[in-house]
Design a protein around this motif. Structure first.
Motif, PDB file in Angstrom:
ATOM      1  N   ASP A  28      -3.699   6.663  -4.983  1.00 25.38           N
ATOM      2  CA  ASP A  28      -1.955   6.818  -4.913  1.00 25.38           C
ATOM      3  C   ASP A  28      -1.877   7.723  -3.616  1.00 25.38           C
ATOM      4  OD1 ASP A  28       0.541   6.522  -4.498  1.00 25.38           O
ATOM      5  OD2 ASP A  28       0.827   6.449  -6.832  1.00 25.38           O
TER       6      ASP A  28
ATOM      7  N   LEU B 108      -5.281  -4.528   1.858  1.00 19.49           N
ATOM      8  CA  LEU B 108      -5.933  -5.290   0.562  1.00 19.49           C
ATOM      9  C   LEU B 108      -7.290  -5.719   0.781  1.00 19.49           C
ATOM     10  CD1 LEU B 108      -2.708  -7.319  -0.145  1.00 19.49           C
ATOM     11  CD2 LEU B 108      -3.642  -5.398  -1.482  1.00 19.49           C
TER      12      LEU B 108
ATOM     13  N   ASP C  71      -6.718 -17.280  -1.205  1.00 17.76           N
ATOM     14  CA  ASP C  71      -6.784 -15.791  -0.829  1.00 17.76           C
ATOM     15  C   ASP C  71      -5.788 -15.786   0.774  1.00 17.76           C
ATOM     16  OD1 ASP C  71      -6.956 -13.339   0.324  1.00 17.76           O
ATOM     17  OD2 ASP C  71      -9.238 -13.412   0.651  1.00 17.76           O
TER      18      ASP C  71
ATOM     19  N   ALA D 209       2.307  -8.792  -0.835  1.00 20.87           N
ATOM     20  CA  ALA D 209       1.945  -8.203  -2.335  1.00 20.87           C
ATOM     21  C   ALA D 209       3.030  -7.413  -3.054  1.00 20.87           C
ATOM     22  CB  ALA D 209       0.771  -7.373  -2.247  1.00 20.87           C
TER      23      ALA D 209
ATOM     24  N   GLY E 271      -4.564 -13.257  -9.285  1.00 21.10           N
ATOM     25  CA  GLY E 271      -5.500 -12.288  -9.390  1.00 21.10           C
ATOM     26  C   GLY E 271      -4.915 -10.810  -9.070  1.00 21.10           C
ATOM     27  N   GLU E 272      -5.563  -9.954  -8.891  1.00 21.72           N
ATOM     28  CA  GLU E 272      -5.371  -8.597  -8.550  1.00 21.72           C
ATOM     29  C   GLU E 272      -5.363  -8.478  -7.240  1.00 21.72           C
ATOM     30  OE1 GLU E 272      -6.472  -3.969  -9.497  1.00 21.72           O
ATOM     31  OE2 GLU E 272      -7.872  -5.653  -9.898  1.00 21.72           O
ATOM     32  N   ALA E 273      -4.233  -7.955  -6.533  1.00 23.43           N
ATOM     33  CA  ALA E 273      -4.231  -7.629  -5.100  1.00 23.43           C
ATOM     34  C   ALA E 273      -4.259  -6.215  -5.014  1.00 23.43           C
ATOM     35  CB  ALA E 273      -2.833  -8.027  -4.652  1.00 23.43           C
ATOM     36  N   ALA E 274      -5.650  -5.754  -4.965  1.00 27.38           N
ATOM     37  CA  ALA E 274      -5.900  -4.398  -5.015  1.00 27.38           C
ATOM     38  C   ALA E 274      -6.232  -3.807  -3.642  1.00 27.38           C
ATOM     39  CB  ALA E 274      -7.073  -4.250  -5.863  1.00 27.38           C
ATOM     40  N   TYR E 275      -5.934  -2.636  -3.383  1.00 23.91           N
ATOM     41  CA  TYR E 275      -5.940  -1.827  -2.022  1.00 23.91           C
ATOM     42  C   TYR E 275      -7.448  -1.257  -2.164  1.00 23.91           C
ATOM     43  CZ  TYR E 275      -1.166  -2.392  -0.782  1.00 23.91           C
ATOM     44  OH  TYR E 275       0.070  -2.567  -0.436  1.00 23.91           O
TER      45      TYR E 275
ATOM     46  N   ALA F  21       5.313  -7.899  -6.423  1.00 22.36           N
ATOM     47  CA  ALA F  21       5.088  -6.841  -7.377  1.00 22.36           C
ATOM     48  C   ALA F  21       6.861  -6.215  -7.699  1.00 22.36           C
ATOM     49  CB  ALA F  21       4.503  -5.487  -6.883  1.00 22.36           C
TER      50      ALA F  21
ATOM     51  N   GLU G 164       3.029 -16.928  -6.688  1.00 25.28           N
ATOM     52  CA  GLU G 164       2.699 -15.977  -7.619  1.00 25.28           C
ATOM     53  C   GLU G 164       1.224 -15.549  -7.325  1.00 25.28           C
ATOM     54  OE1 GLU G 164       3.169 -17.425 -11.567  1.00 25.28           O
ATOM     55  OE2 GLU G 164       1.723 -18.784 -11.352  1.00 25.28           O
ATOM     56  N   LEU G 165       0.993 -14.432  -7.879  1.00 27.09           N
ATOM     57  CA  LEU G 165      -0.215 -13.875  -7.911  1.00 27.09           C
ATOM     58  C   LEU G 165      -1.420 -14.549  -8.540  1.00 27.09           C
ATOM     59  CD1 LEU G 165       0.222  -9.710  -7.659  1.00 27.09           C
ATOM     60  CD2 LEU G 165      -0.655 -11.282  -5.810  1.00 27.09           C
TER      61      LEU G 165
END
Length: 403
Positions: free
Chosen positions: A17, A382, A132, A244, A369-373, A248, A366-367
């Protein structure tokens, strides 16, 4: 003199973060010291007013040490010095040649073609399985757009898509291989427009080169083409980050769906709130300078922390909140000063069209799965953006058509 805090860019908390990491140090000092592997400590300007002033200061120069160069073959080295690492009249001369193609008016005129490209890419997406969106939409779109604008022939676009994916990754073997390949294809495209000129930027640049080689040499022409293609990938991560962020924040997404007229404000707010570029290209002061009471010695690396300046409470009310109704503020997502992103208007229009078409086509997006940075201090991006599209045909009613 102000006491200068320090941030370790490899600290897991900072990687997880960065916005939270900069908030307390921004209150202590307008300048911090950053620690990063391979670079040694360098300076970062954290507050908006000081960052904006630094980016406009002619004493703060960009040069070759501002960039981490990939390994390229010997014959490509002469094309590696782009206008991005030039200053003063040398930089202005080249920028003036391409700037007319990237004005807000030209970007607006190009919007219908961007819409066609966006719709074509959305048509290619698989409808019955998670997809994706980064790989299949946000990444190929900017390459298609910049190729169209510059004048890269359609027959070569599949290869340029691969180049775009490698460039968007930002590093690695494919990135290093893509640059010489782009240069070779740029030469081929230049030869093509010389044989058959068209109404595109590449034709204009080739004409200038032929009429007045003092204004644009052969070497500069090739360099300009690959730079424009490289820089044209900027919207990739902005579009993905924006999708994303909206997913969120359901209330913000609902507000944008309810009032598509908010899109220009939404693009500005998303560029501020989830900018893909955490910091600017480093500058090097040509003499000792003082920034917010901190003395920066001549020749030491300095960057503006865009993500910190864009959350500066002195400029933005409740800066940690995503608010697409916010009056557009002076964020620094596209930089400032002489090196302000020449393609900013095109990036804004492209992002707005991409988001608008996506939300219209897939009202229940909608998502999946995880949209992780990724843990990358140099780019807020991402790893992937898995979504379920829920095409309009399976919804209760038909989707609204393209505007």
């Amino acid at each position: 003199m102000t006491e200068v805090p320090e941030i370790d860019l490899t600290d897991p908390a900072v990687l997880a973060d960065p916005f939270a990491a900069y908030a307390p140090v921004r209150e202590k000092s307008p300048v911090v010291r950053l620690v990063a592997p391979g670079l040694g400590p360098f300076w970062a300007v954290t507050r908006h007013e000081e960052a904006r002033a630094m980016l406009a200061d002619p004493r703060m120069e960009i040069h070759s040490d501002s960039f981490m160069r990939p390994d390229v073959p010997e014959h490509c080295l002469r094309y590696m010095r782009t206008m991005s690492e030039m200053n003063g009249p040398e930089h202005s001369r080249l920028r003036r040649l391409v700037a007319p193609a990237f004005t807000p008016r030209r970007a607006a005129e190009f919007a219908p073609r961007i819409e066609e490209i966006v719709v074509g890419l959305l048509d290619e997406l698989p409808q019955d399985e998670p997809v994706d969106l980064l790989a299949r939409f946000a990444r190929p779109l900017p390459m298609e757009v910049v190729c169209e604008l510059v004048g890269i022939p359609a027959v070569g676009r599949p290869a340029w898509r691969e180049y775009g994916a490698a460039i968007a990754a930002g590093h690695g073997e494919k990135f290093a291989q893509a640059i010489p390949a782009i240069m070779e294809d740029a030469k081929s495209a230049i030869a093509g427009v010389r044989a058959e000129p068209r109404g595109d930027l590449l034709s204009d640049l080739a004409r200038i080169n032929e009429e007045d080689g003092d204004r644009l040499s052969d070497e500069e022409l090739v360099t300009m083409v690959w730079l424009l293609v490289l820089a044209g990938q900027t919207p990739t991560n902005l579009i993905a980050n924006a999708v994303a962020a909206l997913l969120a924040h359901p209330a913000q997404l609902a507000a944008l769906r309810a009032d598509p007229g908010l899109m220009p404000r939404a693009v500005e707010e998303l560029a501020r709130w989830c900018t893909p570029q955490p910091m600017t290209v480093p500058r090097f002061p040509s003499e000792d300078v003082e920034i917010g009471g901190v003395r920066i010695p001549k020749g030491e690396r300095v960057t503006a922390s865009i993500l910190s300046a864009s959350r500066d409470e002195r400029v933005f009310d409740d800066p940690g909140a995503l608010d697409i109704t916010r009056e557009p503020g002076p964020h620094l997502a596209f930089g400032h000063g002489p090196h302000f992103c020449v393609g900013a208007s095109l990036a804004r229009v492209q992002t707005g069209i991409a988001l608008g078409a996506l939300l219209r086509r897939f009202p229940r997006l909608e998502l999946a799965g995880e949209a992780a940075y990724l843990p990358d201090p140099g780019t807020l991006r991402l790893a992937s953006l898995p979504v379920t599209l829920h095409p309009a045909e399976s919804a209760e009613g038909p989707a609204e058509g393209p505007a």
